[in-house]
Design an enzyme around this catalytic site. Structure first.
Site, short mmCIF file in Angstrom:
data_model
loop_
_atom_site.label_atom_id
_atom_site.label_comp_id
_atom_site.label_asym_id
_atom_site.label_seq_id
_atom_site.Cartn_x
_atom_site.Cartn_y
_atom_site.Cartn_z
N ASP A 68 0.81 -1.21 0.00
CA ASP A 68 0.00 0.00 0.00
C ASP A 68 0.85 1.27 0.00
O ASP A 68 0.46 2.29 -0.56
CB ASP A 68 -0.94 0.00 1.21
CG ASP A 68 -2.06 -1.03 1.05
OD1 ASP A 68 -2.22 -1.56 -0.07
OD2 ASP A 68 -2.76 -1.29 2.04
N ARG A 73 2.59 6.24 -2.78
CA ARG A 73 3.63 7.01 -3.47
C ARG A 73 3.22 7.28 -4.91
O ARG A 73 3.45 8.39 -5.44
CB ARG A 73 4.95 6.24 -3.43
CG ARG A 73 6.12 6.97 -4.07
CD ARG A 73 7.45 6.39 -3.61
NE ARG A 73 7.63 5.03 -4.08
CZ ARG A 73 8.21 4.72 -5.25
NH1 ARG A 73 8.62 5.68 -6.06
NH2 ARG A 73 8.37 3.46 -5.59
N ASP A 139 -4.66 9.50 4.73
CA ASP A 139 -4.89 10.30 5.94
C ASP A 139 -3.84 11.37 6.15
O ASP A 139 -2.73 11.31 5.62
CB ASP A 139 -4.96 9.39 7.18
CG ASP A 139 -3.79 8.43 7.28
OD1 ASP A 139 -2.64 8.85 7.07
OD2 ASP A 139 -4.02 7.24 7.56
N ARG A 149 6.24 14.53 23.25
CA ARG A 149 5.33 14.84 24.36
C ARG A 149 3.92 15.00 23.82
O ARG A 149 3.71 15.32 22.65
CB ARG A 149 5.77 16.12 25.06
CG ARG A 149 7.13 16.00 25.75
CD ARG A 149 7.56 17.33 26.33
NE ARG A 149 8.85 17.22 26.99
CZ ARG A 149 9.54 18.25 27.44
NH1 ARG A 149 9.07 19.49 27.28
NH2 ARG A 149 10.70 18.07 28.04
N SER A 182 -6.55 4.94 10.93
CA SER A 182 -7.78 5.32 11.63
C SER A 182 -8.48 4.10 12.22
O SER A 182 -8.94 4.13 13.37
CB SER A 182 -8.73 6.04 10.66
OG SER A 182 -9.97 6.32 11.28
N LEU A 183 -8.55 3.02 11.47
CA LEU A 183 -9.19 1.79 11.96
C LEU A 183 -8.43 1.24 13.17
O LEU A 183 -9.02 0.83 14.17
CB LEU A 183 -9.25 0.75 10.85
CG LEU A 183 -9.87 -0.60 11.22
CD1 LEU A 183 -11.35 -0.43 11.56
CD2 LEU A 183 -9.70 -1.60 10.09
#
Length: 281
Positions: A68, A73, A139, A149, A182-183
């Site tokens: 993927d 790319r 994403d 941090r 995200s999943l």
């Protein structure tokens, strides 16, 4: 199709042999092909070497061979040119590169005969404080910077305040990217040809902060209240952003074209790749 572009992840096992097989198929079909440096080196005199800009202007189809990451790319190479991409999976999961190397010849011949469908996928665009922009098929992640941090963030939809929270960051994904980072962070699966903007917090310090799905017509913005942060597009382009910087993310003005075999099924891919249900099998 007169000219096909080829990019490949040469680190994948059997990359050379699979690339050679692809070149032979194209040669038999009388199709001219060009390849990026790494692929052309493997093919030696069998292929012309293409510059990156060629894939957006000088080919009718771009074949991305790898996983993927290679397809993402390829998406960056074609940009808003409208050149379609065919993904050949010679890697691991290969959720986007839906054609396995065992089906490569069949799929490629079908494409050359016009037996395919085009899926147009939504793309995101992020506007950065310095006036530049990033685009992403999967994403855009706003998260911790070099200090590692937690980041204090404020989220807006349009000009309306939505929430303030501290955490590792948040993922703004397309439906295509809903089955990726995200999943893994608890976000929903969204059918990939839908248009929507999916917001998924990453390890927020708030029990009530959950993912949400927004209209594709809105602009989502996040401002860094304190701490250093970074913004990453498709895991490939990284920029540092500072405290008080604001990033606006919206649907891009172009779509990406993915070529799919006529028999391809999103639900079958969910079952086979992500083990989503499928107990009857």
């Amino acid at each position: 199709m007169k000219t096909v572009g080829i990019i490949i992840n040469t680190a994948k096992p059997h990359a050379g042999s699979v690339l050679g097989s692809l070149a032979e198929i194209l040669k038999k079909e009388g199709v001219e092909f060009v390849a990026e440096d790494s692929a052309a080196t493997i093919l030696k005199a069998k292929s012309k070497v293409a510059q990156a800009s060629t894939f957006a202007t000088g080919v009718d189809l771009l074949v991305a061979m790898g996983g993927d990451g290679t397809l993402l790319r390829a998406a960056r190479l074609v940009g808003n040119s409208g050149v379609p991409i065919l993904g050949i999976n010679i890697g691991g999961l290969g959720f986007l590169t839906g054609v396995g190397e065992d089906l490569m010849e069949e799929a490629l011949r079908s494409v050359l005969q016009g037996k395919y469908r085009i899926e147009e996928r939504m793309v995101l665009e992020a506007e950065l404080p310095d006036g530049t922009a990033l685009t992403a098929l999967n994403d855009i992640v706003v998260g911790m910077g070099s200090s590692r941090r937690i980041v204090d963030m404020v989220a807006y939809v349009g000009e309306e305040y939505v929430a303030s929270f501290s955490g590792d960051g948040l993922i703004v994904s397309t439906p295509t990217g809903s089955t990726a980072y995200s999943l893994a962070a608890g976000g929903p699966i969204v059918y990939p040809t839908f248009d929507s903007i999916i917001i998924t917090p990453i390890c927020p310090h708030a029990l009530g902060l959950r993912p949400m799905v927004l209209s594709p017509q809105v602009t989502f913005a996040v401002q860094i209240e304190s701490g250093d942060a970074s913004i990453v597009a498709d895991g490939q382009e990284v920029r540092e952003i500072a405290s008080k910087d604001k990033v606006s993310i919206h649907r891009a003005g172009h779509r990406l074209k993915l070529l799919r075999p006529l028999t391809a099924s999103f639900y079958k891919i969910l079952r086979e790749k992500l083990k989503w249900g499928g107990w009857r099998e």
